[in-house]
Enzyme design. Sequence first.
Site, short mmCIF file in Angstrom:
data_model
loop_
_atom_site.label_atom_id
_atom_site.label_comp_id
_atom_site.label_asym_id
_atom_site.label_seq_id
_atom_site.Cartn_x
_atom_site.Cartn_y
_atom_site.Cartn_z
N ASP A 143 0.80 -1.22 0.00
CA ASP A 143 0.00 0.00 0.00
C ASP A 143 0.83 1.27 0.00
OD1 ASP A 143 -2.49 -1.10 -0.29
OD2 ASP A 143 -2.83 -1.34 1.85
N TYR B 182 -9.58 -0.42 2.32
CA TYR B 182 -9.16 -0.55 3.70
C TYR B 182 -8.86 0.80 4.34
CZ TYR B 182 -8.90 -5.58 4.23
OH TYR B 182 -9.23 -6.90 4.36
#
Length: 852
Positions: A456, A539
């Site tokens: 990420d 997320y």
Amino acid sequence: MERDSQYHQLSKADVDENNRHHTHSQRRHKRLGRVLLACLSTVAVSLYFYSSSRRFPFASYASSQHTPELLDTATWDSRIPLEQCTQPLAPTAKPPAPINLWASLTVSESTTIQAWLEKPERGLNLTRVSSSSNSFKSPSSLAHNSIFIIEAYRPSKAEALAYLDSSDPYKEAPPKRYARVTIHHGAEMPTPVIRDYLVGPIPVGKETELKPLKEIYHAENGEIPWNARGFLDGNDFNMLWNNETDELIEVMKELFNATFGGPEGDSLVAGGSGPFSFDGSFRRLWLSWRRNVPGPWLHPLNFFQYIDISGTDPAQWKILKIVYNWQVFQGTLIRNPPLESSSSNHNWTQRTRTGLVRDLDHLPGPRSVSFAGLRFRVDLPTQFVSWMGWSFYLSFDRDMGLSLFDIRFLFDSSSSNKSNHTQPGGRRIIYELSPQEALAQYAGNDPMQTTTAWLDRFFGMGGGARDLLEYYDCPAEAVYLPVETRSPTGTIRRERAICVFESDSGRPITRHTGWMEGEFGATKGYVLTVRSISTVGNYDYNGTIEVRVSASGYLQGGFWEPKQKGYGGRIRDSTMGNLHDHVINFKVDFDIAGTSNSLLETTTSQETVTQPWFDEDWGNEVIQQKIHKRFIENENEALLKYPRNFQGGYAIVNQEERNSWGYPRGYAIHPGYSPVHNTVIGSKRLLNNADWARYNLAVSQRKDTEPSSSSMWNMNLPGKPVVDFHKFFDGENITQKDLVAWPQAEDSPNTKTNIAMSSFILTPLNYFDSDISMQSSNAILLSVPQNPEDPFTFDDYGVQQDFSCIPEPLKPFEYSTVQLFDLDGKKVSGDARSMEDLRKMAELFHRVKIEH
């Protein structure tokens, strides 16, 4: 009911006497903070410091050493009228240095650097990225040189320490400031490339230079392959659909009674998988199609496309494969059986409350109130925080968001445990504490889940930070701090990106019931939280220092079909939650009484002993544990996993600095929640780009050329990573060197923040001579009465817990979007950017709304 005779009403004389005793008590007791049991966010991160409280002086009405009295409401109202509580504003802190060496660039600084780079004499031939929703739709639009990142470049540690540890940093000149600039050289033909540059010193002036930044990468010549590039804006994918939409629209309408690519009201969106490349020789990914409803990640269709978006010319991009119902399309397809009628209801992924109201849940929950005022200090210009003797600077960047620097603890000046490494404002324990990378690797039986391995950092966890929700993300008394990050189209400012607050942990730090004088008592435990939350696609990362990172938000759901059994669980008619790992990596640059530190391994083993006093009743042998300690001297031995059954652990210590009992001072690194390493090793999609995930902990010599265990480019280069973590470990000696610990932890595939979290804990190991919680005034000591019928007397050290005042009323909840500044530093009006544009910036290719 008749009141027990041991209670009586408090008189005015009692109040006066109590106040006099309180003042005397203040003089008698030391004011020093409690030990830091854990040391951050994010994700992203919240940063937890566990501590017992230090005394804060305030007016009080109860006795500091007396038998307890009971006040009825009438007596309280008539004798001591309630007043307004102290306003919850953080007092101003004085940082040890007037400048935050790790601060982000201001809008003015980044704008000035942009303009300086655009001047013809730089020879960069730059083209600006437009903020328009129609930007970069031209077939040749990627074939330009464009600035991707402008952000602060942190100074060398040697320069920073020389400044911070000088006799008076307020009078000394700080290290020169530099910026890191990343440019997409799309116009460099025949092989476009990405390069990093160092610009400085800044502010821009006659001495400012531009030079390649190569030494922090393992890439050849420091260059990053074009096919590993970042997204310039949220419209990159739409270039593919210029020539591919008409026929596909008909197919989607026929198969799913849904469409895309038209005006408002599209019922389908797409999302890509990662990584896009193995070694930079191509850029390809699977697209998964989903219903365009709230929480689209949980509404997947059994339809996938493998697309090629290599190079700079979208006219050459194409769809390579189509997979539907587990079939590769080759002219004919077997249709998927019709879904149950209940599958047409897509409301179940909304966050709207449903069902019965739980008993008493219509009432608001408990609210924390600091009756005497906030007990932590903040210096807003430098983003410096101090609390109970602890202090640190905040830093924030595009890749990983929140970090802490120069974490210090102010020792008791009367302590016998003194060191030559004392700085104004306290002794440094950690130079840098920062998140490094967040990995999510999925499993499944479809093209999307099988091929997904997210890192990420690529998407920018700092760039994905959003304003915190007052009263929900942070309590009413939280203090908020702003941050600014640069995007290819300008600067994004968030006024409430970080919050700081103190709370009662709900458990004592120390507690004992005893019968001798001085045995019976408890010490309250308080927590300071520094929190930031980032949303990366589906997320939400919530980082804490204990250190802890939580994952929340939506699952990346798969399409449920019996073939998926073994790869997750069914959660709806056609949706499953896929098996996956989340692994988070951190950097902890310890400075334990200086920069000469060592890695101590402590283990236990079983032994059998005999002694002459053993007798026949139990036999002549005893089986027991024994402690073994050794110093790990070589980096190659410092790629570690926690001992089996956690029989032992690791610590960073200074062998030359010992406490009063002869033990080297140090801090231990403890496993927290889910202390396991990555469960899948050898996958080609994570071949060499996330090797830190193979271990629970790694320790290496600190180098300025190894600032991070990963880079944003690593996600798309698993076969040829720009930062190769294993190259940090080249056999160097790590005895009494400047050491960095790289701990990692993993969370579960559930997205409730209370269990989907990873963490580790840093605790003192012989760092102090004794239990430093004994210096806390937020404690109580009980004395056993001579007569069993008599009440216990107690000493609360002048910090009574029975305050009564009226808290400030909460202001109405409000929330607003980010502030945007264009490349010239001018604030962008709300009319200039639509909410859809902002959504594209945030979700990139996790949610692709097709336009053509």
